[in-house]
Design a protein around this motif. Sequence first.
Motif, PDB file in Angstrom:
ATOM      1  N   GLY A   1       0.586  -1.046  -0.150  1.00 34.46           N
ATOM      2  CA  GLY A   1      -0.273  -0.337  -0.417  1.00 34.46           C
ATOM      3  C   GLY A   1       0.861   1.313   0.200  1.00 34.46           C
ATOM      4  O   GLY A   1       0.022   2.445  -0.134  1.00 34.46           O
ATOM      5  N   GLY A   2       1.910   1.151  -0.047  1.00 34.96           N
ATOM      6  CA  GLY A   2       3.046   1.876   0.209  1.00 34.96           C
ATOM      7  C   GLY A   2       3.645   2.466  -1.168  1.00 34.96           C
ATOM      8  O   GLY A   2       3.080   1.675  -2.016  1.00 34.96           O
ATOM      9  N   THR A   3       4.636   3.236  -1.412  1.00 39.49           N
ATOM     10  CA  THR A   3       5.351   3.538  -2.705  1.00 39.49           C
ATOM     11  C   THR A   3       6.922   3.114  -2.061  1.00 39.49           C
ATOM     12  O   THR A   3       7.347   3.207  -1.212  1.00 39.49           O
ATOM     13  CB  THR A   3       4.888   5.016  -2.957  1.00 39.49           C
ATOM     14  OG1 THR A   3       5.806   6.026  -1.868  1.00 39.49           O
ATOM     15  CG2 THR A   3       4.005   5.526  -3.074  1.00 39.49           C
ATOM     16  N   PHE A   4       7.690   3.047  -3.436  1.00 39.46           N
ATOM     17  CA  PHE A   4       8.893   3.200  -3.052  1.00 39.46           C
ATOM     18  C   PHE A   4       9.839   4.299  -4.151  1.00 39.46           C
ATOM     19  O   PHE A   4       9.452   4.145  -5.598  1.00 39.46           O
ATOM     20  CB  PHE A   4       9.793   2.007  -3.818  1.00 39.46           C
ATOM     21  CG  PHE A   4       9.575   1.473  -4.755  1.00 39.46           C
ATOM     22  CD1 PHE A   4      10.339   1.187  -5.528  1.00 39.46           C
ATOM     23  CD2 PHE A   4       8.646   0.739  -5.671  1.00 39.46           C
ATOM     24  CE1 PHE A   4      10.727   1.006  -7.132  1.00 39.46           C
ATOM     25  CE2 PHE A   4       7.937   0.243  -6.654  1.00 39.46           C
ATOM     26  CZ  PHE A   4       9.374   0.514  -7.783  1.00 39.46           C
TER      27      PHE A   4
ATOM     28  N   LEU B   1       2.150  -2.938  -4.528  1.00 46.85           N
ATOM     29  CA  LEU B   1       0.502  -3.162  -4.580  1.00 46.85           C
ATOM     30  C   LEU B   1       0.462  -4.721  -3.788  1.00 46.85           C
ATOM     31  O   LEU B   1      -0.666  -4.542  -3.040  1.00 46.85           O
ATOM     32  CB  LEU B   1       0.090  -3.305  -5.914  1.00 46.85           C
ATOM     33  CG  LEU B   1       0.367  -3.065  -7.618  1.00 46.85           C
ATOM     34  CD1 LEU B   1       0.283  -3.041  -8.295  1.00 46.85           C
ATOM     35  CD2 LEU B   1      -0.457  -1.817  -6.888  1.00 46.85           C
ATOM     36  N   THR B   2       1.890  -5.226  -3.927  1.00 48.96           N
ATOM     37  CA  THR B   2       2.133  -6.129  -2.955  1.00 48.96           C
ATOM     38  C   THR B   2       3.233  -6.931  -2.513  1.00 48.96           C
ATOM     39  O   THR B   2       3.152  -6.903  -3.142  1.00 48.96           O
ATOM     40  CB  THR B   2       1.081  -7.992  -3.712  1.00 48.96           C
ATOM     41  OG1 THR B   2      -0.142  -7.686  -4.300  1.00 48.96           O
ATOM     42  CG2 THR B   2       0.789  -9.281  -2.752  1.00 48.96           C
ATOM     43  N   CYS B   3       2.741  -7.131  -1.269  1.00 47.42           N
ATOM     44  CA  CYS B   3       3.951  -7.677  -0.663  1.00 47.42           C
ATOM     45  C   CYS B   3       3.615  -8.626   0.659  1.00 47.42           C
ATOM     46  O   CYS B   3       3.226  -8.342   2.016  1.00 47.42           O
ATOM     47  CB  CYS B   3       4.403  -6.904  -0.192  1.00 47.42           C
ATOM     48  SG  CYS B   3       5.929  -7.241   1.129  1.00 47.42           S
TER      49      CYS B   3
ATOM     50  N   LEU C   1       6.038 -10.343  -4.489  1.00 46.83           N
ATOM     51  CA  LEU C   1       6.712  -8.966  -4.064  1.00 46.83           C
ATOM     52  C   LEU C   1       5.760  -8.464  -5.731  1.00 46.83           C
ATOM     53  O   LEU C   1       6.450  -8.243  -6.682  1.00 46.83           O
ATOM     54  CB  LEU C   1       7.761  -8.092  -3.794  1.00 46.83           C
ATOM     55  CG  LEU C   1       8.079  -6.713  -3.909  1.00 46.83           C
ATOM     56  CD1 LEU C   1       6.838  -6.012  -3.256  1.00 46.83           C
ATOM     57  CD2 LEU C   1       9.424  -6.118  -3.314  1.00 46.83           C
ATOM     58  N   LYS C   2       4.643  -7.024  -5.917  1.00 43.96           N
ATOM     59  CA  LYS C   2       4.623  -6.812  -7.041  1.00 43.96           C
ATOM     60  C   LYS C   2       4.401  -5.609  -7.145  1.00 43.96           C
ATOM     61  O   LYS C   2       3.780  -4.578  -5.636  1.00 43.96           O
ATOM     62  CB  LYS C   2       2.273  -7.430  -7.043  1.00 43.96           C
ATOM     63  CG  LYS C   2       1.917  -7.162  -8.669  1.00 43.96           C
ATOM     64  CD  LYS C   2       0.791  -7.547  -8.449  1.00 43.96           C
ATOM     65  CE  LYS C   2      -0.089  -7.553  -9.982  1.00 43.96           C
ATOM     66  NZ  LYS C   2      -1.398  -7.887 -10.670  1.00 43.96           N
TER      67      LYS C   2
ATOM     68  N   LEU D   1       7.709 -10.307  -8.228  1.00 37.66           N
ATOM     69  CA  LEU D   1       8.681 -10.979  -8.576  1.00 37.66           C
ATOM     70  C   LEU D   1       8.038 -11.875  -7.534  1.00 37.66           C
ATOM     71  O   LEU D   1       6.994 -11.836  -6.541  1.00 37.66           O
ATOM     72  CB  LEU D   1       9.855 -10.351  -7.490  1.00 37.66           C
ATOM     73  CG  LEU D   1       9.943  -9.363  -7.991  1.00 37.66           C
ATOM     74  CD1 LEU D   1      10.888  -8.414  -6.769  1.00 37.66           C
ATOM     75  CD2 LEU D   1      11.468  -9.613  -8.846  1.00 37.66           C
ATOM     76  N   ARG D   2       8.505 -13.579  -7.748  1.00 36.51           N
ATOM     77  CA  ARG D   2       7.475 -14.724  -7.095  1.00 36.51           C
ATOM     78  C   ARG D   2       9.019 -15.311  -6.950  1.00 36.51           C
ATOM     79  O   ARG D   2      10.055 -15.892  -8.150  1.00 36.51           O
ATOM     80  CB  ARG D   2       6.698 -15.175  -7.720  1.00 36.51           C
ATOM     81  CG  ARG D   2       5.109 -14.785  -8.478  1.00 36.51           C
ATOM     82  CD  ARG D   2       4.807 -15.336  -9.355  1.00 36.51           C
ATOM     83  NE  ARG D   2       5.506 -15.320 -10.638  1.00 36.51           N
ATOM     84  CZ  ARG D   2       4.921 -14.616 -12.219  1.00 36.51           C
ATOM     85  NH1 ARG D   2       3.905 -14.049 -11.551  1.00 36.51           N
ATOM     86  NH2 ARG D   2       5.567 -15.239 -13.301  1.00 36.51           N
TER      87      ARG D   2
END
Length: 207
Positions: free
Chosen positions: A65-68, A79-81, A87-88, A100-101
């Motif tokens: 829900g954050g940003t990078f 979006l997903t962690c 990690l999406k 990333l999977r």
Amino acid sequence: MIDIANHLKAIHREVGRGQAASGEVVSVLLRREYDAHVADVWDALTDPDRVKRWFLPVSGDLREGGTFQLEGNAGGDILTCLPPTTLKVTFGGPTSVVELRLTAIGDEGTALELEHTVPIEMAGSGAGALYVGPGWDGAFLALALFLAGETAEDPAAAANSPEAQEFSRRSVRAWVAVVESSGTATADEIAAATEVSLAQFAPDVTD
């Protein structure tokens, strides 16, 4: 010295065109296995203190829900962690998505998949893979060296070294072969994208 041939061979590459809810998309998929525990690989991909040692400095609200923001490069939304497997993020724009999977292999191995999807309007054709694929190959190489304890003093400088550019030159050719076999682009589209890709990733190396 980098074992360029074996590092290139270690990466599986795919290019595809398909349909998503937003319309037609182009995707690149990379897969590589690492001799490291899945928790260690996840940590190397997500801990800012470790990421900057092999990739780029990263800042932001680093949570789902954050940003990078990567220093001098792309930023986006997380979006997903789901540690330590998924990690999406959006990458450089809301319609450019990287996932990333990670999958554990036995007790001390990890398979890492990276899928980067963009709308056909952004990629142009499957040849758009040549604009991002070699860059992701370089990231997979840098991660492998880091996990093996080979840490560069300046990762950005290392990525632009003559040896790294030779790796990138061969990477471009590997992606050309994948795009050609995928049937997702014309010969003219591939030729034009190859010229741009070589100028971007291996500007100081003669092809």
